[in-house]
Design a protein around this motif. Structure first.
Motif, PDB file in Angstrom:
ATOM      1  N   SER A  39      59.909  14.018  39.996  1.00  0.00           N
ATOM      2  CA  SER A  39      59.101  13.443  38.918  1.00  0.00           C
ATOM      3  C   SER A  39      57.710  13.021  39.401  1.00  0.00           C
ATOM      4  CB  SER A  39      59.824  12.264  38.275  1.00  0.00           C
ATOM      5  OG  SER A  39      60.116  11.282  39.239  1.00  0.00           O
ATOM      6  N   GLN A  60      53.849  13.350  26.591  1.00  0.00           N
ATOM      7  CA  GLN A  60      54.828  14.005  25.724  1.00  0.00           C
ATOM      8  C   GLN A  60      54.666  15.522  25.756  1.00  0.00           C
ATOM      9  OE1 GLN A  60      52.537  11.826  24.624  1.00  0.00           O
ATOM     10  NE2 GLN A  60      51.461  12.632  22.853  1.00  0.00           N
ATOM     11  N   LYS A  63      56.570  16.614  29.161  1.00  0.00           N
ATOM     12  CA  LYS A  63      57.964  16.252  29.438  1.00  0.00           C
ATOM     13  C   LYS A  63      58.953  17.394  29.252  1.00  0.00           C
ATOM     14  CE  LYS A  63      59.270  14.492  24.992  1.00  0.00           C
ATOM     15  NZ  LYS A  63      60.045  13.563  24.264  1.00  0.00           N
TER      16      LYS A  63
END
Length: 81
Positions: A39, A60, A63
């Motif tokens: 990540s 967003q 992701k």
């Protein structure tokens, strides 16, 4: 920019930033499973893509990216805006 041009730039970014062999960076390669990114690496990659496109990447938007092909598509979307 064509898919191949984006792939070439992505290969350079992944090699220079994460020391990933360019031969491993194919459109089918999964960022986390095949290229061993985590990540934190994904955040670093997003920053590099912002530099490449000159556009801010929204979290967003990033992701759902799982593969190199997803990254190529995301770069196309960013450059179209």
């Amino acid at each position: 920019m064509s898919d191949q041009e984006i792939l070439d730039k992505l290969r350079t970014i992944l090699h220079d930033t994460f020391e990933i062999e360019v031969t491993r960076v194919t459109p089918e390669a999964q960022l986390f499973a095949d290229l061993d990114l985590d990540s934190i690496d994904a955040v670093d990659l997003a920053i590099q893509l912002q530099k490449l496109t000159g556009k801010r990447i929204q979290p967003q938007d990033f992701k759902d990216i799982r593969s190199v092909a997803d990254v190529i598509s995301a770069v196309h979307r960013l450059m179209a805006v």
